[in-house]
Motif scaffolding. Structure first.
Motif, PDB file in Angstrom:
ATOM      1  N   GLU A   1     -15.175 -15.262 -37.055  1.00  0.00           N
ATOM      2  CA  GLU A   1     -14.317 -16.439 -37.772  1.00  0.00           C
ATOM      3  C   GLU A   1     -13.023 -15.869 -38.460  1.00  0.00           C
ATOM      4  OE1 GLU A   1     -15.255 -20.149 -40.747  1.00  0.00           O
ATOM      5  OE2 GLU A   1     -16.516 -18.282 -40.829  1.00  0.00           O
TER       6      GLU A   1
ATOM      7  N   GLY B   1      -9.599 -17.700 -37.657  1.00  0.00           N
ATOM      8  CA  GLY B   1      -8.871 -17.859 -38.741  1.00  0.00           C
ATOM      9  C   GLY B   1      -7.321 -17.401 -39.053  1.00  0.00           C
TER      10      GLY B   1
ATOM     11  N   LEU C   1     -10.944 -22.395 -42.586  1.00  0.00           N
ATOM     12  CA  LEU C   1     -11.651 -21.123 -41.755  1.00  0.00           C
ATOM     13  C   LEU C   1     -11.670 -19.845 -42.539  1.00  0.00           C
ATOM     14  CD1 LEU C   1     -10.732 -21.642 -38.011  1.00  0.00           C
ATOM     15  CD2 LEU C   1     -12.694 -22.059 -39.276  1.00  0.00           C
TER      16      LEU C   1
ATOM     17  N   ASP D   1     -13.937 -20.076 -45.231  1.00  0.00           N
ATOM     18  CA  ASP D   1     -15.439 -20.206 -44.780  1.00  0.00           C
ATOM     19  C   ASP D   1     -15.730 -18.536 -44.536  1.00  0.00           C
ATOM     20  OD1 ASP D   1     -15.704 -22.779 -44.865  1.00  0.00           O
ATOM     21  OD2 ASP D   1     -15.031 -23.103 -42.932  1.00  0.00           O
ATOM     22  N   ALA D   2     -15.098 -17.989 -44.046  1.00  0.00           N
ATOM     23  CA  ALA D   2     -15.253 -16.564 -43.625  1.00  0.00           C
ATOM     24  C   ALA D   2     -15.550 -15.585 -45.113  1.00  0.00           C
ATOM     25  CB  ALA D   2     -14.068 -15.929 -42.897  1.00  0.00           C
TER      26      ALA D   2
ATOM     27  N   THR E   1     -14.153 -24.100 -33.869  1.00  0.00           N
ATOM     28  CA  THR E   1     -14.929 -23.118 -34.603  1.00  0.00           C
ATOM     29  C   THR E   1     -15.896 -23.637 -35.793  1.00  0.00           C
ATOM     30  OG1 THR E   1     -13.048 -21.542 -34.616  1.00  0.00           O
ATOM     31  CG2 THR E   1     -14.497 -20.993 -36.342  1.00  0.00           C
TER      32      THR E   1
ATOM     33  N   GLY F   1     -19.835 -23.073 -36.278  1.00  0.00           N
ATOM     34  CA  GLY F   1     -20.381 -22.703 -37.501  1.00  0.00           C
ATOM     35  C   GLY F   1     -21.357 -23.608 -38.106  1.00  0.00           C
TER      36      GLY F   1
ATOM     37  N   PHE G   1     -18.532 -25.888 -43.462  1.00  0.00           N
ATOM     38  CA  PHE G   1     -17.951 -26.014 -42.047  1.00  0.00           C
ATOM     39  C   PHE G   1     -18.217 -27.381 -41.703  1.00  0.00           C
ATOM     40  CE2 PHE G   1     -19.295 -21.468 -41.433  1.00  0.00           C
ATOM     41  CZ  PHE G   1     -18.356 -21.155 -40.604  1.00  0.00           C
TER      42      PHE G   1
END
Length: 330
Positions: free
Chosen positions: A36, A40, A48, A51-52, A128, A132, A167
């Motif tokens: 990710e 991203g 993204l 989220d990572a 993605t 996820g 996600f």
């Protein structure tokens, strides 16, 4: 005088299973997180990258939970008279604080991008995000199989659950960007996730702080327990009553109990310990049991106990009728 101690440490036989579920979830999270970050950076998506970043804290929270479980399994020894059980609460509080800190950073970045939105590759974001969602559903399911009554495991679970929500929000943002070209949807999705993160973080910090402050568990009412104790045969007064949790799901109680003169202190202590375990699920009890002074057993007597000049907390006394019935049983 009788000082008694009853306990049930209740070491869960499911500890190994908990660790296996957590380790599986950790492996899933780490592999996907690395992918990710790459996507991203290429797509320029804050959602993204956020989220990572959240998944990094997820991985750290699971690793911390695993470490806490192993440390908490150590037996009590030396100065650690309760063992290392409270390290699980430290882990839960750390998870709550990281959620709040991450939420603050994401709020800043989201507002900045609302004011000056960069171009976002909606297609890449959507794909993605869909992957996820699958990964996080699997990880969430794995951790849900572990013992979530542990605040430590619950902390890791909340991290993964919030990442799943993130996600879903990211996927919706990707669809909106693809259909309308509205790049601000990326930042708006981030703000929605921030609200969920703050809610979970506050809950974890509040619950762990309550344990550190020695507060009674939410499902145990010290007043009701004190009244139940003083209602037992031969009991005249209960004071210095303390109810707390050693760690989540491990309540403990201590109290000073006065009984009718010439009644068996040991029998009263055993009866109280059985009642507390049966009716309130408190197995770890420490009770100091003494005879009340002869002639002082009367309703409203302010000096039933000469051992404690300033008892901590409220004093529970048997009713006059109960005292007479108890005295008549002798």
């Amino acid at each position: 005088m009788s000082a008694g101690h009853g306990h049930g440490h209740g070491h869960s036989t499911s500890t190994d299973a908990d660790q296996s579920w957590l380790a599986g979830a950790l492996a899933l999270i780490v592999v996907f997180m690395l992918g990710e970050v790459v996507v991203g950076l290429i797509s320029g998506s804050l959602a993204l990258l956020s989220d990572a970043a959240h998944m990094l804290t997820d991985a750290a929270s699971i690793a911390l939970a695993l470490w806490a479980i192993r440390l908490a399994a150590r037996p009590a020894a030396g100065r650690m008279t309760y063992g290392w059980k409270r390290v699980e609460i430290l882990s839960a509080q750390a998870n709550g604080l990281t959620l709040l800190l991450l939420a603050a950073w994401l709020t800043y970045e989201a507002i900045r991008r609302l004011l000056d939105p960069p171009e976002v590759a909606g297609g890449v974001v959507l794909v993605t995000a869909l992957v996820g969602i699958v990964v996080n559903i699997a990880a969430t399911w794995m951790i849900s199989r572990a013992n979530r009554t542990s605040l430590n495991v619950e902390g890791a679970y909340q991290h993964i659950l919030n990442d799943l929500f993130a996600f879903i929000g990211t996927g919706i943002a990707g669809v909106v960007i693809l259909v309308t070209g509205f790049d601000r949807a990326d930042a708006i999705a981030t703000l929605v996730v921030v609200v969920l993160m703050v809610r979970a973080g506050v809950g974890l910090v509040r619950a762990s702080s309550s344990i550190f402050l020695e507060a009674a568990p939410k499902d145990l009412d010290p007043t009701a327990i004190g009244q139940a104790m003083v209602a037992r045969p031969s009991v005249v007064e209960v004071h210095d009553l303390h109810v707390w949790e050693i760690t989540s799901g491990s309540p403990a109680l201590s109290a000073h109990v006065l009984v009718q003169p010439d009644h068996d202190c040991h029998a009263v202590r055993s009866d109280l310990a059985d009642m507390l375990a049966r009716d309130h699920h408190i197995d770890h009890t420490t009770l100091q049991v003494d005879h009340a002074a002869t002639g002082a057993v009367q309703l409203g007597s302010p000096h039933l106990d000469q051992h404690c000049e300033e008892p901590h907390g409220p004093t529970h006394r048997a009713s006059e009728s109960a005292q007479r019935e108890s005295a008549g049983d002798r």
